[in-house]
Design a protein around this motif. Sequence first.
Motif, PDB file in Angstrom:
ATOM      1  N   LEU A  58       0.844  -1.196   0.000  1.00  0.00           N
ATOM      2  CA  LEU A  58       0.000   0.000   0.000  1.00  0.00           C
ATOM      3  C   LEU A  58       0.879   1.245   0.000  1.00  0.00           C
ATOM      4  N   THR A  60       0.745   5.596   0.067  1.00  0.00           N
ATOM      5  CA  THR A  60      -0.136   6.747   0.268  1.00  0.00           C
ATOM      6  C   THR A  60       0.650   8.029   0.024  1.00  0.00           C
ATOM      7  N   CYS A  62      -0.093  12.400   0.800  1.00  0.00           N
ATOM      8  CA  CYS A  62      -1.090  13.407   1.162  1.00  0.00           C
ATOM      9  C   CYS A  62      -0.497  14.802   1.113  1.00  0.00           C
ATOM     10  N   ARG A 102       3.004  12.349  -4.644  1.00  0.00           N
ATOM     11  CA  ARG A 102       3.664  11.846  -3.429  1.00  0.00           C
ATOM     12  C   ARG A 102       3.418  10.355  -3.259  1.00  0.00           C
ATOM     13  N   LEU A 139      -5.771  13.112  -0.162  1.00  0.00           N
ATOM     14  CA  LEU A 139      -5.064  11.865   0.135  1.00  0.00           C
ATOM     15  C   LEU A 139      -5.224  10.948  -1.070  1.00  0.00           C
ATOM     16  N   TYR A 141      -4.187   7.027  -2.413  1.00  0.00           N
ATOM     17  CA  TYR A 141      -3.577   5.754  -2.029  1.00  0.00           C
ATOM     18  C   TYR A 141      -3.935   4.671  -3.024  1.00  0.00           C
ATOM     19  N   GLY A 142      -3.096   3.696  -3.064  1.00  0.00           N
ATOM     20  CA  GLY A 142      -3.298   2.597  -4.008  1.00  0.00           C
ATOM     21  C   GLY A 142      -2.316   1.469  -3.685  1.00  0.00           C
TER      22      GLY A 142
END
Lengths: 152, 271, 104
Positions: A58, A60, A62, A102, A139, A141-142
């Motif tokens: 994962l 992320t 932000c 990011r 935010l 995420y992936g």
Amino acid sequence: MADLLILMGLIALGYFAGSATERRHYRSISKREEAFLHLPAVTFRSHGSLADASESRLVTGCAVISVDYFKRILAGLRALVGGRVKAYESLLDRARREAVLRMKEADPTADIIVNTRIETSSISKGGSNRQSVSTIEALAYGTAIHVKKKGT
Amino acid sequence: MKYTPRPITENVNVSKTSPLREFFTLLLGILAFLVGVYVLLGLTVDLVAPRISPRLEDRLAGLFTSFYAAEDPASPQRARLQALLDDLSAAAGQDERQYQVHVVPDPLVNAVALPGGHIVLFSGLLDQVASENELAMILGHELGHFGNRDHLKGLGRGLVLVFLSAAALGVDSKASRMLQSLLVTTEMRFSRKQELLADAWGLELLVRKYGHAGGASDFFRRVHEQEGGKRFSYLFATHPYPEKRVRSIEMFISEREIPVGETVPFSRQSP
Amino acid sequence: MILTNIETVPGKTIAEHFGLVQGSTIRAKHVGRDIMAGLKNIVGGELKGYTELMKESRKEATGRMIDEARQLGANAIVNVRYATSSVAQGAAELFAYGTAVRVE
């Protein structure tokens, strides 16, 4: 009268400093987006690359970005009349693109980021200010996938 | 699936229009709208105010008692001011209404005419007064406001102002306070004509009481000479520039060939 | 602990699952950071202090979720989701949730 002068000063400062910051930020964003073109972030849940993945994790990213005083006042005026709030468009755009960048930077050697999600939330400023939507957090995420190298 | 890296060159999510232009269009539009409504309502108030009966006015007066709550009702100074006011009011013979003078300890150099026939003098103004004639001129000026019913017009416009800004921007926001102070300034420019009319009225009473116009412009001239002092800023904002006032009073005196005599000194201590 | 936000862990097979795991943290703004943020609010731009704060807080929420999964004997969490909500003036809740699984 002094209040009015301070207000005008703040608006002018906000306009000049704010547009300079924005231009600089956009320059940096497009440069880094160019550099990360090799790493696609997709919203697919499954992808051909998943079958021969060696590693997945994962990632992320932000960013909390605030709008300048000029645009805040502009949005306040716009709120009286209604219509499209153009003042906040670039704020949200910058925050989202920065967050995605990011996220990619969190794992620059990955081959693909699947199931990318982007979420935006406003950070309340507190106090009696009605215009609290002036600072937002984006935010992204992936799941970053590393594909097994051919021949290994 | 093949991935083709291609950059997005055109940002569709951000408008290309100039924010500065939007800002000024909105600001001017909103201001024009507010000023338009304000002027319209203000004109209505000007039409209605002269038709308010004295009885209703006395009821309104109840709202303003807090203004002179800080005064000492038994002071000999107040008794002398009241006697002077009674003289002037009798000289005017304008109506049978009982006018009352109040002295409030406050450094403001100003006087206010409130509904119900109350005249409030701030002690800062009394400190600046040198002769009884000057004081008579100031009291006469306030009586002039009652005569022209300016006190009700001002009140009505004030209410309109507060209502408007509260409706537009909420009851207690920084923007609404800003707008109020801006509109107050605009309003004061409209009211300068009223002030000059009240000056003429005061001068008339002064001449009726003393037989001459001595001391009529002394107070305003003194204020003008001390211009720049912070304590006068309020006076400057709500009244015509003292310089202009002095000129208009003196022009009035010379036009009507009113004699100018000796002034009666005004002592702050009780006799 | 492997975290993904898709239903699988690519390259591995899920042997068993343990249901929902979640981690949350509520953070209020830091006074010192807030002063800087107040200045930044005039000129606009990124509030680095807040970005850091959000990052740390989200890490904490994720950490709590991982602790919960560990208790269950899981070695991966799939389909992780994040949510942010402001619960009070000046305080935000950061929330992470997912499904704890054991992969082979």
